[in-house]
Scaffold this active site. Structure first.
Site, mmCIF file in Angstrom:
data_model
loop_
_atom_site.group_PDB
_atom_site.id
_atom_site.type_symbol
_atom_site.label_atom_id
_atom_site.label_comp_id
_atom_site.label_asym_id
_atom_site.label_seq_id
_atom_site.Cartn_x
_atom_site.Cartn_y
_atom_site.Cartn_z
ATOM 1 N N LEU A 275 0.891 -1.167 -0.156
ATOM 2 C CA LEU A 275 -0.093 0.133 -0.096
ATOM 3 C C LEU A 275 0.807 1.475 -0.083
ATOM 4 O O LEU A 275 1.866 1.053 0.468
ATOM 5 C CB LEU A 275 -0.936 -0.001 1.339
ATOM 6 C CG LEU A 275 -1.935 -1.126 1.547
ATOM 7 C CD1 LEU A 275 -2.789 -0.902 2.685
ATOM 8 C CD2 LEU A 275 -2.908 -0.937 0.376
ATOM 9 N N ASP A 276 0.504 2.424 -0.645
ATOM 10 C CA ASP A 276 1.162 3.392 -0.580
ATOM 11 C C ASP A 276 1.422 4.042 0.878
ATOM 12 O O ASP A 276 0.487 3.501 1.817
ATOM 13 C CB ASP A 276 0.305 4.623 -1.438
ATOM 14 C CG ASP A 276 0.370 4.197 -2.884
ATOM 15 O OD1 ASP A 276 1.272 3.525 -3.337
ATOM 16 O OD2 ASP A 276 -0.444 4.779 -3.631
ATOM 17 N N LYS A 277 2.296 4.845 0.746
ATOM 18 C CA LYS A 277 2.834 5.154 2.363
ATOM 19 C C LYS A 277 1.545 5.893 3.143
ATOM 20 O O LYS A 277 1.362 5.452 4.284
ATOM 21 C CB LYS A 277 3.571 6.391 2.116
ATOM 22 C CG LYS A 277 4.114 7.068 3.727
ATOM 23 C CD LYS A 277 5.147 8.074 3.336
ATOM 24 C CE LYS A 277 5.537 8.809 4.616
ATOM 25 N NZ LYS A 277 6.850 9.744 4.538
ATOM 26 N N THR B 16 -1.756 5.657 2.280
ATOM 27 C CA THR B 16 -2.821 4.792 2.275
ATOM 28 C C THR B 16 -3.060 3.739 3.576
ATOM 29 O O THR B 16 -1.949 3.229 3.957
ATOM 30 C CB THR B 16 -2.996 3.625 1.015
ATOM 31 O OG1 THR B 16 -2.998 4.858 -0.456
ATOM 32 C CG2 THR B 16 -4.251 3.016 0.791
ATOM 33 N N ARG C 244 -5.593 5.820 -7.761
ATOM 34 C CA ARG C 244 -4.955 7.250 -7.767
ATOM 35 C C ARG C 244 -5.016 7.908 -9.312
ATOM 36 O O ARG C 244 -5.707 8.755 -9.577
ATOM 37 C CB ARG C 244 -4.018 7.479 -7.087
ATOM 38 C CG ARG C 244 -3.820 7.042 -5.381
ATOM 39 C CD ARG C 244 -2.455 7.144 -4.874
ATOM 40 N NE ARG C 244 -2.031 8.184 -4.744
ATOM 41 C CZ ARG C 244 -0.807 8.596 -4.388
ATOM 42 N NH1 ARG C 244 0.093 7.620 -4.240
ATOM 43 N NH2 ARG C 244 -0.103 10.062 -4.332
#
Length: 329
Positions: A144-146, A148, A243
Site C-alpha cells: 500500500l502507498d505510504k 494509504t 489514484r
C-alpha cells in the site's frame, strides 16, 4: 541461515510484450517489476551467478529483453544484509503460523527505499518475528502507498509466500477500497486504461498508450456535497492504480498531492468543512476488505477493518453538510 540450509526458489514465467515498458528493457528491471516479492539485490545476484536462464541461456543484468522470452529461475534464497528490526507498533488483525493480516496506518512506508531507510513496516515485522528475515521482503507480498491505510497480508513461510503471490497473479485475492473522490459520480463503472511511467515526471505514473494493462471497477456508495464515496476493486495491481485512474476520469482522490486537483469545497460549505478539505493530509483511500484462500488450510477467509479515523471524521463533516440541507454544486 547458511547457504546449506537456505530455501530454494523456483519460478517459471514468460515475459509478455505488454510487460515491457519500452522497446527493449534491462532484464533486472523487468524481473524487479514482475517479481516484486524479491529484492533487487537477490534478483541481480541470481542473474549474475547464472541461476536465471532466459530461453535456456544465462543473461547479464543489463541484457535487454523484448517480450516473448521464457524465464527459468532456480536459486537459493540467502538472506542479505538488510533492514534491522525496529520496535514499531503493529495493528495485527489476524495471525497464525502461516500469515499475518495487518491494518496499516497512514504515514507508514511498507519497506525501505530511497528516502526511507528505516521506520518501515518491514522493520516492524522483523521485530515482531525475526524468522521473517528468511523470506523475501520479510514476507510482504503486496504493498500500500505510504499514506494509504488498511489491510495487508504478510506470509510467514516460504510456502505461504509462494501461494499468496500466485493468488495475486491469478487475481484471486479480493481487495476492496473505500475512496473519497472530488466531484460527483452518478453510477458505477469500469476504468480500462493502461498505466506506465509518466513521460516526463519519473516518480509518477500516468495513463499512457503503451503502458501495462490496468482495470479498475468502482461503484457509488454515497453521494455527498461536491464529493462521492466509492467502493473500488482492482482487477490488476499497477503502481498507484486507483489514484491514477480516478484522476484520469477527472475525479481525483481528496488530498492526493501527486494526482489530485486543488481542494474544491462545495458552494455554501461551512468554514469547518472548507478547512478540513483544504488540510486533509493524505489521499483519501482505505483498504477496507481483504479476502483470500488460506495458503495451508485451503479455506476462504475475509477480513474487514473500520475506516481510519481521519477519513471517518471527514465523511462525518460532509454528511452533516448534507443533513443541514446544503445544496450540491
Amino acid at each position: 541461515m547458511t547457504s546449506d540450509t537456505c530455501m530454494l526458489v523456483r519460478r517459471f514465467l514468460r515475459i509478455a510484450p505488454d510487460q515491457i515498458e519500452q522497446n527493449g528493457e534491462r532484464l533486472d528491471r523487468v524481473l524487479a517489476r514482475l517479481l516484486p516479492e524479491f529484492s533487487r539485490g537477490h534478483l541481480q545476484g541470481w542473474i549474475e551467478s547464472g541461476q536465471v536462464l532466459v530461453d535456456g541461456r544465462p543473461y547479464r543484468s543489463r541484457d535487454r529483453v523484448f517480450g516473448g522470452e521464457s524465464i527459468c529461475i532456480e536459486a537459493k534464497l540467502i538472506p542479505l544484509d538488510g533492514p534491522r528490526p525496529q520496535a514499531i507498533d503493529l495493528d495485527i488483525v489476524y495471525e497464525d503460523a502461516h500469515l499475518l493480516v495487518i491494518n496499516k496506518p497512514a504515514g507508514l512506508v511498507v519497506h525501505p527505499a530511497a528516502g526511507n531507510p528505516d521506520g518501515t513496516l518491514q522493520n516492524a515485522l522483523l521485530h515482531h518475528d525475526p524468522s521473517l528475515a528468511a523470506l523475501p521482503r520479510a514476507g510482504i507480498v503486496h504493498r500500500l502507498d505510504k499514506e494509504t491505510t488498511g489491510l495487508m497480508v504478510v506470509a510467514r513461510t516460504l510456502e505461504a509466500h509462494c501461494a499468496l503471490v500466485e493468488q495475486l497473479r491469478q487475481r484471486r485475492v479480493h481487495r476492496e477500497y473505500l475512496a473519497l473522490a472530488q466531484g460527483m459520480l452518478i453510477g458505477g463503472g469500469r476504468i480500462d486504461a493502461p498505466i506506465g511511467r509518466h513521460p516526463t515526471q519519473r516518480t509518477r505514473m500516468a495513463v499512457v498508450p503503451h503502458g501495462r494493462p490496468a482495470i479498475t471497477h468502482y461503484r457509488v456508495l454515497e453521494s455527498l456535497p461536491g464529493h462521492t464515496l466509492l467502493a473500488v476493486q482492482l482487477e490488476t495491481g499497477r503502481t498507484h492504480q486507483i489514484r491514477v485512474h480516478l484522476a484520469h476520469i477527472r475525479r481525483p482522490l481528496v488530498g492526493d498531492q501527486s494526482y489530485g486537483a486543488r481542494p474544491s469545497p462545495p458552494r455554501g460549505a461551512s468554514s469547518e468543512l472548507v478547512r478540513a478539505l483544504q488540510h486533509f493530509p493524505r489521499q483519501a483511500l482505505h483498504a477496507i476488505r481483504l479476502g483470500l484462500v488460506h495458503p495451508q488450510r485451503g479455506i476462504e477467509m475475509q477480513w474487514e477493518v473500520p475506516l481510519a479515523a481521519d477519513l471517518a471524521a471527514l465523511l462525518d463533516l460532509l454528511r452533516r453538510e448534507t443533513a443541514r440541507g446544503m445544496a450540491d454544486p
